[in-house]
Design an enzyme around this catalytic site. Sequence first.
Site: not given
Length: 326
Positions: A13, A253-255, A257
């Site tokens: 994802t 979070s990968k979203r 930063n």
Amino acid sequence: MNKIRVRFAPSPTGFLHIGGLRTALYNYLFARKEQGTFILRIEDTDQSRIVPGAIENLITSLHNLGLDFDEGPGKEGDFGPYIQSQRLNLYQEQAQRLLEKGFAYPCFCSSETLTNMRKEQQEKGEFVKYDRRCLALSQSEIRQKMANGEKYVIRLKMPDKHKFRFYDLIRGEVEMDSSQSDDQVLLKSDGFPTYHLAAVVDDHFMQISHIIRGEEWLSSTPKHIYLYECLGWEPPKWVHLPLILNPDRTKLSKRMNDVSVDSYLLKGYLKEAIINFVALLGWHSADERELFTLDELCEVFSLERVNKANAIFDLAKLDWMNGQYL
Ligand code: GLU
């Protein structure tokens, strides 16, 4: 002694990020230390969330960092295929077994019905979960609906008032109540499994000995343990890694930063520094040493010294380590 087999099981994802790398690295180090097998499994059962290029990025990033897997896509061992969308019949077979044994049931509720149910429960301040109305269907009603071609999912019938106890190699004894667990959908109406069924079936058939994964999956473990029980399988050992937090203690979070591994490599950080930094995000050596090569980590790593406390992502530390390797 049983053979050590561990897996890194990302969903495609997004690109490999620092959190994913830490999970992959600990699996890798544990496998190398114990002369075990490190497996890459792609969990792509939620087809709507797949990001094009993500599988290739995961494989290339692991390779560039020196974390080569022993079995996985393109490196077929005895337990492949290693991409879940290529194993659908296996999950369907087990879902069918659960139905036959009475541990699971078909649910014909439409998404509209489920949305209304959720809304009503929220308004009443109740715990939001499936209210089991399809469990009341008789065998003839079920047959009739199926014959009419009505769409259905297969749900796990979680036991009422059951205490799940398990041992986590990092957290010790864990106890969870089944009342916190919903009747999980195992198989969707399009024949794809959900993560829970697919992960358990694969971990069993791939003979995984230790499940080393992020703490965000801890709350799913009772469902998984129950699935092992229903299917009559021996569960693996559980290892849930504490979270990685931003310095302000929010979840990394990968979203939120830009924490993709690629972005650090592009900024000029050396892979040695990245590996060293990520290894110490939640683990320490017996002598509190700060600098290691990957080979040295393979020698000294042990799950016993994974920290119980959450790790703080401290960029200054990465800068310092990078300086040591330049
Ligand atoms: N596919 C899950 C993820 O994306 C893996 C969870 C697990 O390791 O069981 O993190």
